[in-house]
Design a protein around this motif. Structure first.
Motif, PDB file in Angstrom:
ATOM      1  N   TYR A   9       0.854  -1.182   0.000  1.00  0.00           N
ATOM      2  CA  TYR A   9       0.000   0.000   0.000  1.00  0.00           C
ATOM      3  C   TYR A   9       0.894   1.237   0.000  1.00  0.00           C
ATOM      4  O   TYR A   9       1.986   1.226   0.554  1.00  0.00           O
ATOM      5  CB  TYR A   9      -0.896   0.036   1.253  1.00  0.00           C
ATOM      6  N   GLN A  10       0.329   2.218  -0.588  1.00  0.00           N
ATOM      7  CA  GLN A  10       1.017   3.499  -0.494  1.00  0.00           C
ATOM      8  C   GLN A  10       0.839   4.084   0.904  1.00  0.00           C
ATOM      9  O   GLN A  10       0.004   3.614   1.691  1.00  0.00           O
ATOM     10  CB  GLN A  10       0.483   4.464  -1.562  1.00  0.00           C
ATOM     11  N   LYS A  11       1.567   5.161   1.193  1.00  0.00           N
ATOM     12  CA  LYS A  11       1.540   5.726   2.544  1.00  0.00           C
ATOM     13  C   LYS A  11       0.151   6.204   2.912  1.00  0.00           C
ATOM     14  O   LYS A  11      -0.343   5.989   4.001  1.00  0.00           O
ATOM     15  CB  LYS A  11       2.547   6.891   2.630  1.00  0.00           C
ATOM     16  N   GLY A  12      -0.539   6.866   2.015  1.00  0.00           N
ATOM     17  CA  GLY A  12      -1.887   7.352   2.311  1.00  0.00           C
ATOM     18  C   GLY A  12      -2.866   6.226   2.506  1.00  0.00           C
ATOM     19  O   GLY A  12      -3.756   6.271   3.360  1.00  0.00           O
ATOM     20  N   GLU A  13      -2.722   5.165   1.694  1.00  0.00           N
ATOM     21  CA  GLU A  13      -3.621   4.020   1.823  1.00  0.00           C
ATOM     22  C   GLU A  13      -3.407   3.300   3.143  1.00  0.00           C
ATOM     23  O   GLU A  13      -4.354   2.787   3.760  1.00  0.00           O
ATOM     24  CB  GLU A  13      -3.395   3.074   0.639  1.00  0.00           C
ATOM     25  N   LYS A  14      -2.122   3.229   3.596  1.00  0.00           N
ATOM     26  CA  LYS A  14      -1.836   2.591   4.865  1.00  0.00           C
ATOM     27  C   LYS A  14      -2.535   3.321   5.997  1.00  0.00           C
ATOM     28  O   LYS A  14      -3.089   2.702   6.922  1.00  0.00           O
ATOM     29  CB  LYS A  14      -0.321   2.545   5.117  1.00  0.00           C
ATOM     30  N   LEU A  15      -2.559   4.656   5.979  1.00  0.00           N
ATOM     31  CA  LEU A  15      -3.240   5.420   7.036  1.00  0.00           C
ATOM     32  C   LEU A  15      -4.735   5.147   7.049  1.00  0.00           C
ATOM     33  O   LEU A  15      -5.368   5.012   8.103  1.00  0.00           O
ATOM     34  CB  LEU A  15      -2.954   6.926   6.820  1.00  0.00           C
ATOM     35  N   VAL A  16      -5.288   5.077   5.851  1.00  0.00           N
ATOM     36  CA  VAL A  16      -6.731   4.806   5.767  1.00  0.00           C
ATOM     37  C   VAL A  16      -7.055   3.436   6.357  1.00  0.00           C
ATOM     38  O   VAL A  16      -8.021   3.259   7.101  1.00  0.00           O
ATOM     39  CB  VAL A  16      -7.199   4.900   4.307  1.00  0.00           C
ATOM     40  N   VAL A  17      -6.219   2.438   6.000  1.00  0.00           N
ATOM     41  CA  VAL A  17      -6.454   1.076   6.504  1.00  0.00           C
ATOM     42  C   VAL A  17      -6.325   1.038   8.008  1.00  0.00           C
ATOM     43  O   VAL A  17      -7.117   0.407   8.723  1.00  0.00           O
ATOM     44  CB  VAL A  17      -5.482   0.089   5.829  1.00  0.00           C
ATOM     45  N   ILE A  18      -5.284   1.734   8.534  1.00  0.00           N
ATOM     46  CA  ILE A  18      -5.085   1.742   9.993  1.00  0.00           C
ATOM     47  C   ILE A  18      -6.271   2.403  10.698  1.00  0.00           C
ATOM     48  O   ILE A  18      -6.772   1.917  11.710  1.00  0.00           O
ATOM     49  CB  ILE A  18      -3.755   2.468  10.326  1.00  0.00           C
ATOM     50  N   LEU A  19      -6.725   3.536  10.167  1.00  0.00           N
ATOM     51  CA  LEU A  19      -7.880   4.213  10.780  1.00  0.00           C
ATOM     52  C   LEU A  19      -9.134   3.340  10.736  1.00  0.00           C
ATOM     53  O   LEU A  19      -9.924   3.295  11.684  1.00  0.00           O
ATOM     54  CB  LEU A  19      -8.117   5.546  10.053  1.00  0.00           C
ATOM     55  N   LEU A  20      -9.283   2.667   9.615  1.00  0.00           N
ATOM     56  CA  LEU A  20     -10.447   1.780   9.485  1.00  0.00           C
ATOM     57  C   LEU A  20     -10.398   0.655  10.519  1.00  0.00           C
ATOM     58  O   LEU A  20     -11.422   0.317  11.140  1.00  0.00           O
ATOM     59  CB  LEU A  20     -10.478   1.215   8.065  1.00  0.00           C
ATOM     60  N   LEU A  21      -9.213   0.083  10.703  1.00  0.00           N
ATOM     61  CA  LEU A  21      -9.076  -0.978  11.704  1.00  0.00           C
ATOM     62  C   LEU A  21      -9.363  -0.444  13.112  1.00  0.00           C
ATOM     63  O   LEU A  21      -9.995  -1.116  13.940  1.00  0.00           O
ATOM     64  CB  LEU A  21      -7.658  -1.572  11.635  1.00  0.00           C
ATOM     65  N   ILE A  22      -8.844   0.775  13.383  1.00  0.00           N
ATOM     66  CA  ILE A  22      -9.091   1.379  14.705  1.00  0.00           C
ATOM     67  C   ILE A  22     -10.584   1.592  14.928  1.00  0.00           C
ATOM     68  O   ILE A  22     -11.129   1.322  16.004  1.00  0.00           O
ATOM     69  CB  ILE A  22      -8.312   2.690  14.834  1.00  0.00           C
ATOM     70  N   LEU A  23     -11.270   2.092  13.870  1.00  0.00           N
ATOM     71  CA  LEU A  23     -12.713   2.301  14.000  1.00  0.00           C
ATOM     72  C   LEU A  23     -13.459   0.993  14.246  1.00  0.00           C
ATOM     73  O   LEU A  23     -14.402   0.927  15.033  1.00  0.00           O
ATOM     74  CB  LEU A  23     -13.233   2.993  12.729  1.00  0.00           C
TER      75      LEU A  23
END
Length: 242
Positions: A9-23
């Protein structure tokens, strides 16, 4: 393309995935907390209902125990009071009574003494040996319905007076001729029917005869009616007044 390329994943996609997991994790934790709180509320509510029912049961039980206690005390007091009254009455009844004292017996007639057949009350009838309150009341009642006895023999018609009893009591009774007669041409239907020696059919025959020919002049006219037997005429004749 290798399978590792799918995990890149690109850096921006990694943040989205991490936030989604946190949610997702926060949502699961929140649901878990809420579910536990709701179950606790239900338990508390159920516990409150049970406590109220139990308290109500205890209160009713105490009230019943109190009522039973009061009732028991009242019964004990009543019994004690009754015993006291009974013992007091017994003491008063035996107070100052000599040991050799004999209480007077009910006065009875002796041989040769008599009472009037129609001019006596229950107290006088009870003076005859063998007659108590029950028979005295029956005699007075039947005498009243007849209008008085014509003869002592009519006592045989009273319930309970058999031949043996009649032979014992008849010597103490004197006929007096003090009885009422039936005004057969003046009395109404119900008044005639009230006499023990006249039944419904006989009274109806009398009323029809009066309506047909006027006043009845003698007992012979009744004897000609089918409703009257010779025994009926013999019994009722002394009471008839034309």
């Amino acid at each position: 393309m290798r399978w590792k390329d799918f995990l890149y994943y690109q850096k921006g996609e990694k943040l989205v995935v991490i936030l989604l997991l946190i949610l997702i994790i926060l949502t699961l934790v929140l649901n878990l907390i809420l579910s536990q709180r709701r179950s606790n509320d239900i338990v508390f509510t159920q516990n409150d209902s049970l406590i109220k029912v139990f308290d109500e049961f205890q209160r009713n039980l105490k009230e019943k125990e109190n009522r039973a206690f009061v009732q028991q005390n009242q019964e004990i007091s009543f019994v004690q009071e009754g015993k006291y009254k009974s013992s007091t009455a017994q003491e008063l009844s035996t107070q100052n009574v000599p040991d050799n004292y004999s209480f007077p017996k009910a006065e009875k007639l002796t041989a040769g003494e008599t009472i009037s057949l129609n001019s006596t009350d229950t107290a006088q009838w009870k003076k005859i040996p063998g007659i108590g309150s029950s028979f005295a009341s029956r005699i007075i009642k039947y005498r009243k319905s007849l209008g008085g006895f014509v003869s002592v023999e009519q006592l045989r018609e009273i319930y309970g007076v058999d031949s043996e009893m009649f032979s014992r009591i008849s010597p103490y009774i004197q006929a007096d001729g003090n009885f009422k007669k039936i005004q057969i041409n003046k009395l109404e239907f119900k008044e005639l029917l009230s006499h023990p020696y006249l039944n419904y059919k006989q009274v109806q025959a009398i009323m029809n005869l009066r309506k047909k020919k006027g006043n009845i002049s003698s007992v012979d006219e009744l004897a000609m009616l089918d409703e009257f037997t010779p025994d009926d005429i013999f019994r009722v004749e002394p009471y008839l007044e034309f």
